[in-house]
Structure formats: C-alpha cells, structure tokens
Design a protein around this motif. Sequence first.
Motif, mmCIF file in Angstrom:
data_model
loop_
_atom_site.group_PDB
_atom_site.id
_atom_site.type_symbol
_atom_site.label_atom_id
_atom_site.label_comp_id
_atom_site.label_asym_id
_atom_site.label_seq_id
_atom_site.Cartn_x
_atom_site.Cartn_y
_atom_site.Cartn_z
ATOM 1 N N ILE A 289 0.813 -1.073 -0.103
ATOM 2 C CA ILE A 289 0.069 0.060 0.093
ATOM 3 C C ILE A 289 1.097 1.124 0.014
ATOM 4 C CG2 ILE A 289 -1.766 -1.231 1.295
ATOM 5 C CD1 ILE A 289 -1.097 0.167 3.738
ATOM 6 N N PRO A 290 0.372 2.449 -0.418
ATOM 7 C CA PRO A 290 1.351 3.735 -0.395
ATOM 8 C C PRO A 290 1.994 4.006 0.693
ATOM 9 C CG PRO A 290 -0.882 3.942 -1.545
ATOM 10 C CD PRO A 290 -1.059 2.433 -1.194
ATOM 11 N N GLU A 291 1.401 3.724 1.952
ATOM 12 C CA GLU A 291 1.909 3.964 3.209
ATOM 13 C C GLU A 291 3.056 3.225 3.616
ATOM 14 O OE1 GLU A 291 -2.242 5.448 2.789
ATOM 15 O OE2 GLU A 291 -1.413 3.298 2.580
ATOM 16 N N ALA A 292 2.953 1.886 3.021
ATOM 17 C CA ALA A 292 3.931 1.056 3.545
ATOM 18 C C ALA A 292 5.609 1.603 3.450
ATOM 19 C CB ALA A 292 4.129 -0.331 2.582
ATOM 20 N N ALA A 293 5.729 2.530 2.431
ATOM 21 C CA ALA A 293 7.253 2.961 2.452
ATOM 22 C C ALA A 293 7.521 3.843 3.676
ATOM 23 C CB ALA A 293 7.516 3.546 1.007
ATOM 24 N N HIS A 294 6.526 4.427 4.174
ATOM 25 C CA HIS A 294 6.476 5.295 5.306
ATOM 26 C C HIS A 294 6.171 4.706 6.791
ATOM 27 C CE1 HIS A 294 6.683 8.440 1.992
ATOM 28 N NE2 HIS A 294 5.621 7.739 1.559
ATOM 29 N N PHE A 295 6.110 3.462 6.751
ATOM 30 C CA PHE A 295 6.018 2.912 8.033
ATOM 31 C C PHE A 295 7.233 2.928 8.986
ATOM 32 C CE2 PHE A 295 2.860 -0.653 7.209
ATOM 33 C CZ PHE A 295 1.919 -0.086 7.025
ATOM 34 N N ALA A 296 7.274 3.053 10.114
ATOM 35 C CA ALA A 296 8.696 3.132 10.844
ATOM 36 C C ALA A 296 9.145 1.573 11.443
ATOM 37 C CB ALA A 296 8.723 4.056 12.037
ATOM 38 N N PRO A 297 10.027 0.909 10.933
ATOM 39 C CA PRO A 297 10.652 1.473 9.799
ATOM 40 C C PRO A 297 9.940 0.994 8.399
ATOM 41 C CG PRO A 297 11.379 -0.904 10.490
ATOM 42 C CD PRO A 297 10.353 -0.339 11.638
ATOM 43 N N PRO A 298 10.293 1.473 7.327
ATOM 44 C CA PRO A 298 9.694 1.043 5.827
ATOM 45 C C PRO A 298 9.601 -0.327 5.947
ATOM 46 C CG PRO A 298 11.273 2.843 5.486
ATOM 47 C CD PRO A 298 11.459 2.368 7.073
ATOM 48 N N LEU A 299 8.369 -0.771 5.164
ATOM 49 C CA LEU A 299 8.137 -2.138 5.267
ATOM 50 C C LEU A 299 8.451 -3.007 4.241
ATOM 51 C CD1 LEU A 299 6.423 -4.342 6.900
ATOM 52 C CD2 LEU A 299 4.443 -3.658 5.552
ATOM 53 N N THR A 300 9.294 -4.000 4.271
ATOM 54 C CA THR A 300 9.367 -5.101 3.293
ATOM 55 C C THR A 300 8.318 -5.662 2.966
ATOM 56 O OG1 THR A 300 11.845 -5.453 3.904
ATOM 57 C CG2 THR A 300 10.550 -7.112 2.591
ATOM 58 N N THR A 301 7.827 -5.868 1.746
ATOM 59 C CA THR A 301 6.455 -6.281 1.367
ATOM 60 C C THR A 301 6.328 -6.941 -0.054
ATOM 61 O OG1 THR A 301 4.096 -5.585 1.448
ATOM 62 C CG2 THR A 301 5.646 -3.974 0.618
ATOM 63 N N VAL A 302 5.348 -7.385 -0.482
ATOM 64 C CA VAL A 302 5.064 -7.940 -1.854
ATOM 65 C C VAL A 302 4.086 -6.811 -2.593
ATOM 66 C CG1 VAL A 302 4.228 -9.881 -3.084
ATOM 67 C CG2 VAL A 302 5.265 -10.436 -1.142
ATOM 68 N N ARG A 303 4.592 -6.561 -3.549
ATOM 69 C CA ARG A 303 4.061 -5.593 -4.406
ATOM 70 C C ARG A 303 3.150 -6.062 -5.269
ATOM 71 N NH1 ARG A 303 7.166 -0.848 -6.944
ATOM 72 N NH2 ARG A 303 7.158 -0.350 -5.016
ATOM 73 N N GLN A 304 1.620 -5.790 -5.364
ATOM 74 C CA GLN A 304 0.698 -6.292 -6.311
ATOM 75 C C GLN A 304 0.281 -5.064 -6.946
ATOM 76 O OE1 GLN A 304 -2.596 -8.849 -5.326
ATOM 77 N NE2 GLN A 304 -2.555 -8.108 -3.386
ATOM 78 N N ASN A 305 0.473 -5.369 -8.343
ATOM 79 C CA ASN A 305 -0.058 -4.156 -9.359
ATOM 80 C C ASN A 305 -1.529 -4.182 -9.608
ATOM 81 O OD1 ASN A 305 -0.228 -2.266 -11.469
ATOM 82 N ND2 ASN A 305 1.678 -2.948 -12.382
ATOM 83 N N PHE A 306 -2.349 -3.516 -8.621
ATOM 84 C CA PHE A 306 -3.725 -3.542 -8.942
ATOM 85 C C PHE A 306 -4.175 -2.780 -10.077
ATOM 86 C CE2 PHE A 306 -2.886 -3.728 -4.377
ATOM 87 C CZ PHE A 306 -3.507 -5.093 -3.791
ATOM 88 N N SER A 307 -3.258 -1.861 -10.539
ATOM 89 C CA SER A 307 -3.781 -1.306 -11.936
ATOM 90 C C SER A 307 -3.689 -2.034 -13.028
ATOM 91 C CB SER A 307 -3.045 0.023 -12.085
ATOM 92 O OG SER A 307 -3.284 0.930 -11.056
ATOM 93 N N GLU A 308 -2.604 -2.746 -13.036
ATOM 94 C CA GLU A 308 -2.331 -3.823 -14.050
ATOM 95 C C GLU A 308 -3.447 -4.814 -14.122
ATOM 96 O OE1 GLU A 308 -0.599 -5.742 -17.634
ATOM 97 O OE2 GLU A 308 -0.549 -3.539 -16.389
ATOM 98 N N ILE A 309 -3.800 -5.302 -13.177
ATOM 99 C CA ILE A 309 -5.152 -6.307 -12.957
ATOM 100 C C ILE A 309 -6.300 -5.682 -13.521
ATOM 101 C CG2 ILE A 309 -6.455 -7.653 -11.582
ATOM 102 C CD1 ILE A 309 -3.922 -7.808 -9.440
#
Length: 350
Positions: A289-309
């Motif tokens: 989600i857009p906020e994941a990069a701004h968690f403390a600390p920034p979150l390692t995560t799996v990106r889904q391309n919802f727009s592409e879907i």
Amino acid sequence: MNDHAPDRVDPELGRGRAPNIRDVARLAGVSYQTVSRVLNDHPSIRPSTRERVLEVIAETGYRPNPAARALVTSRSRTIGVLTSQSFQYGPATSIAAIEIAARDAGYRSSVTSIASTDVTSIRAALDYLMSQSVEALVVIAPQQRVLEVIAEIAPDVPYVTLQTADLADGHGMSTDQTLGARLATRHLIELGHTEILHISGPQDWIEAEARMQGYLEEIDAADLRTRAPILGDWSAHFGYYAGLELLRFRDFSAVFASNDQMALGFMHACRDMDLRIPEDISLVGFDDIPEAAHFAPPLTTVRQNFSEIGRRAVALLMAELRGAVPDHDLVVPELIVRESTAAPPPGMRG
C-alpha cells in the motif's frame, strides 16, 4: 395454461419483492436473453417458447425495465463491476484502472456493491447490473462463497473475476498470490530465519488461502518446522493484539503478515513490548500500500500491481467480446525489500 409449464411457486416473490427478468427466465425455464427477445418481438423465438414466457410474465406481473430492451435492440457499451470491498486500496485501485481501460475501449463502467455474501444479495446486485444491459462483467469479490454463487448463476455475458481460484474456471485474472507468499517467506529464510510465523487473512477469503499455501510450501521446501498460521481479519487492530499475545513467548524471529495493515499493527505491538524491527524481529507484509514505504521502519512487502490487474481484466473481456482467445496469465508479484527485515538476532539463528 400449458400442461408442461414449470412450477412457478417462488418463495422470493412471496416476500413482496418485485419480479425481475431473471425470475421470469427461471420460472419459464429459459435464459434471460430469451425473455428479452420475447419482449422485443424477436422473430427467432419459437411460438411455444414465446407463449410460455408471456404466461409467466402475466402470472408474475413482471414489468420490464426500459433499459433491459437495449439488450437486443442496441449495444449498451457498458461493463458491469460487481464488488464487495471497493473502499480498500487494492479493489479501489483496480476499479479506477477498469474505468479508464473501459473508457479507452469505448465503454463505460457501472459499479455496484454486494450488501452481503448471501445468495439474495448477490443475485440482487447482478440483476441491477443486468438491467443496464451490461455487455461484460468484472467480479471483485474475494470470498469463496461469492465465486460459488457466481458459478451457479453463470451470467450470460463474458465475465472475469479478479481472484485466482479453481472456481474461476477460466474466468480468473489476478496476481499470483501463492508465488508472492513464497517470495516473502523465501526472503526471510535466505536471511537465516528458521522460526517464521504467518499471520493469515480470514478463512473463506481466496487471497488469504493462497498466501497461506505459499507460506506453507516454502517452509516445507526449506525443511523447516511448520507452525500453524494465525487467522486474522486484515485489520491493523488484529495485528496489534495478535502481536501482543505472540510476543509474550517470542519463540520466533520473523513474521510474514498476509497484508500490510496487519503488519502495521504488529509493528505497534513490537514498540509497546520494547522490541526493535528488524534487530529483534523481522517483518514482511503483502500488497505494498502507498503508506508501507513510510512505516517506521519502512516495510518490506510484496507488491501487487492492482492497476495492471484492472487493465488486463478489461483487455480479457474485450478479447472475448471480439471472439478472440483471451489471455489469463497471472500478474507476477514483486518483493520490495525495505528496512523491516534483517538477519535474525544471534540467539535465534539456526
């Protein structure tokens, strides 16, 4: 009355609900498109079929929606979107992409939400879309039950579901959820973690089941101890309270949360327990989600391309409407490594 006419006692109509075109079709034993052709005096309808449909219309008191006549007499240039959670980031992003892709293809979209996952609500939502003569349908409803009902109803227009499941039966378009979970779990294993917990999504949710399966497959492939996943509800609230309970014993060094919101709640629990991420506990989420990069600390995560879907779903429907062979290839997820994962602390290394 025709001696061979089907039994037309319908308990749903007995509760005061106005009959719709699907009720007439069901009671007459024909498709709703056949009913529409009868209403529009189409010459291809057999007299016996026409008589049977007209008898049911007279008996039920059905009054056709004027929009339904467009089903045969003209093209609606409309794609219906059936959703049960459009307020969340992923579905909302896909819906926006569907609207843009549909517009680029010369279509408009009509979105309606399912009030609940019972048969009556799903049928009502479908009837609403079909009354607008949609030419194709996108289903964004993540519960297994919804797909079961859609499969039973078998809409008479091309449709695609934005989930991966056996029930999609050639109608699916989604991110490879299982692969995404394997990427998340493998990342933790490659960092040296051997005791990895999984906070899953709720039962009956297709994505939750697929991500759980990916976690278990990767743990098994690495010959690590299998731990029972914790069934969550996607919320940060659950991640927080599950974290407080799990961290009382802390016999693990890493957590794979089935979505970013539960990962956020788990981070909060770690702070309240005076534990550091990633020094004491590594954490991976899912969705980016857009906020994941701004968690403390920034979150390692799996990106889904919802727009592409969303874009691919419309492309698939356009191919079906043209009579071409559609492309059902899964969208490949991407592991986004940030600052919430590291090697396990010395006392937790295998």
